[in-house]
Write a protein that holds these residues in place. Structure first.
Motif, PDB file in Angstrom:
ATOM      1  N   GLU A   1       6.476  -3.293 -11.436  1.00 17.39           N
ATOM      2  CA  GLU A   1       6.032  -3.529 -10.066  1.00 17.39           C
ATOM      3  C   GLU A   1       5.345  -4.874  -9.964  1.00 17.39           C
ATOM      4  N   LEU A   2       5.616  -5.574  -8.859  1.00 13.83           N
ATOM      5  CA  LEU A   2       4.978  -6.852  -8.575  1.00 13.83           C
ATOM      6  C   LEU A   2       4.701  -6.899  -7.081  1.00 13.83           C
ATOM      7  N   THR A   3       3.488  -7.277  -6.715  1.00 11.16           N
ATOM      8  CA  THR A   3       3.132  -7.414  -5.304  1.00 11.16           C
ATOM      9  C   THR A   3       2.588  -8.819  -5.076  1.00 11.16           C
ATOM     10  N   LEU A   4       3.153  -9.501  -4.088  1.00  8.33           N
ATOM     11  CA  LEU A   4       2.663 -10.803  -3.662  1.00  8.33           C
ATOM     12  C   LEU A   4       2.094 -10.635  -2.261  1.00  8.33           C
ATOM     13  N   LYS A   5       0.861 -11.057  -2.068  1.00 11.76           N
ATOM     14  CA  LYS A   5       0.221 -10.938  -0.758  1.00 11.76           C
ATOM     15  C   LYS A   5      -0.231 -12.297  -0.296  1.00 11.76           C
ATOM     16  N   ASP A   6      -0.100 -12.491   0.988  1.00 12.11           N
ATOM     17  CA  ASP A   6      -0.545 -13.711   1.630  1.00 12.11           C
ATOM     18  C   ASP A   6      -1.031 -13.290   3.013  1.00 12.11           C
TER      19      ASP A   6
ATOM     20  N   THR B   1       8.760  -9.683   8.848  1.00  5.48           N
ATOM     21  CA  THR B   1       8.182 -10.771   8.099  1.00  5.48           C
ATOM     22  C   THR B   1       9.254 -11.814   7.884  1.00  5.48           C
ATOM     23  N   VAL B   2       8.932 -13.060   8.106  1.00  9.76           N
ATOM     24  CA  VAL B   2       9.917 -14.124   7.961  1.00  9.76           C
ATOM     25  C   VAL B   2       9.482 -15.042   6.836  1.00  9.76           C
ATOM     26  N   PHE B   3      10.385 -15.277   5.886  1.00  9.13           N
ATOM     27  CA  PHE B   3      10.176 -16.229   4.817  1.00  9.13           C
ATOM     28  C   PHE B   3      11.010 -17.443   5.197  1.00  9.13           C
TER      29      PHE B   3
ATOM     30  N   LEU C   1       4.952  -8.851  -0.115  1.00 10.72           N
ATOM     31  CA  LEU C   1       6.226  -8.538  -0.753  1.00 10.72           C
ATOM     32  C   LEU C   1       5.927  -7.691  -1.974  1.00 10.72           C
ATOM     33  N   THR C   2       6.529  -6.500  -2.064  1.00 13.79           N
ATOM     34  CA  THR C   2       6.382  -5.634  -3.225  1.00 13.79           C
ATOM     35  C   THR C   2       7.755  -5.391  -3.810  1.00 13.79           C
ATOM     36  N   ILE C   3       7.881  -5.605  -5.119  1.00  8.56           N
ATOM     37  CA  ILE C   3       9.137  -5.382  -5.829  1.00  8.56           C
ATOM     38  C   ILE C   3       8.868  -4.313  -6.871  1.00  8.56           C
ATOM     39  N   ARG C   4       9.667  -3.226  -6.864  1.00  6.04           N
ATOM     40  CA  ARG C   4       9.505  -2.127  -7.810  1.00  6.04           C
ATOM     41  C   ARG C   4      10.831  -1.845  -8.496  1.00  6.04           C
ATOM     42  N   ARG C   5      10.754  -1.480  -9.771  1.00  5.61           N
ATOM     43  CA  ARG C   5      11.928  -1.010 -10.505  1.00  5.61           C
ATOM     44  C   ARG C   5      11.769   0.477 -10.726  1.00  5.61           C
ATOM     45  N   GLY C   6      12.818   1.259 -10.429  1.00  4.89           N
ATOM     46  CA  GLY C   6      12.772   2.699 -10.674  1.00  4.89           C
ATOM     47  C   GLY C   6      11.704   3.365  -9.845  1.00  4.89           C
ATOM     48  N   GLY C   7      11.441   4.621 -10.134  1.00  4.88           N
ATOM     49  CA  GLY C   7      10.397   5.349  -9.419  1.00  4.88           C
ATOM     50  C   GLY C   7      10.756   5.589  -7.969  1.00  4.88           C
ATOM     51  N   ARG C   8       9.770   6.028  -7.223  1.00  2.00           N
ATOM     52  CA  ARG C   8      10.023   6.326  -5.819  1.00  2.00           C
ATOM     53  C   ARG C   8       9.711   5.126  -4.952  1.00  2.00           C
TER      54      ARG C   8
END
Length: 174
Positions: free
Chosen positions: A22-27, A48-50, A32-39
């Motif tokens: 899991e990785l979360t980037l906040k500004d 949100t616009v990048f 933006l949260t990126i997760r592998r596997g799990g729920r």
């Protein structure tokens, strides 16, 4: 924070080469949260616009029913290292307690490379005894035993990266 499509691809490729789940980037402008596997959890957020030079990616809330399972793994995922095998399950007749990592960091069994480990399999520990160190952002965090008992298993190798909630050791309480 500006993030264009190419930067997002580079970030995802870099994450695929790690063991992070899991990785979360906040500004102030986005999260933006990126997760592998799990729920997966869906939180109501505004679109949100990048934006960046040449590319714009717009992300919005997607209801769970509209999400289709992936049909093929992206090329970067195929290059990722295999996930470690899950820890063996303790025997059913034993009442073992898990010592879990309270943070993401690096696991160390001893206070220094040339010193003996805090504990070994078979050692008896007392309440409050240091059992390992988790290094996070150059800070050494000592993990203390929350119960007196006997170390039955040590599931992590010295100097190995660990994740939040990962089981490090199993203890048979006294």
């Amino acid at each position: 924070m500006q993030l264009n499509l190419n930067e997002l691809r580079e970030l995802l490729a870099a994450i695929n080469q790690t063991d992070f789940t899991e990785l979360t980037l906040k500004d102030a402008e986005f999260e933006l949260t990126i997760r592998r596997g799990g729920r997966t959890e869906y939180l109501p957020v505004a679109d949100t616009v990048f934006a960046g030079e040449g590319s714009t990616v717009t992300l919005g809330m997607t209801p769970p029913a509209a999400v289709a399972p992936p049909t093929a793994a992206p090329p970067a995922a195929a290059e990722a290292s295999p996930k470690p095998a899950p820890a063996p399950a303790p025997q059913a007749d034993q009442k073992l307690l898990d010592v879990t990592s309270p943070m993401v960091g690096t696991f160390y069994r001893s206070p220094a490379p040339d010193e003996p480990p805090f504990v070994d399999t078979g050692d008896r520990i007392r309440l409050g005894q240091t059992v390992c160190i988790i290094e996070a952002m150059k800070l050494m965090n000592e993990l203390e035993a929350e119960v007196a008992g006997e170390i039955v298993e040590i599931l992590v190798q010295n100097a190995e990266p660990v994740e939040y909630g990962q089981v490090l050791m199993r203890v048979r309480p006294l």
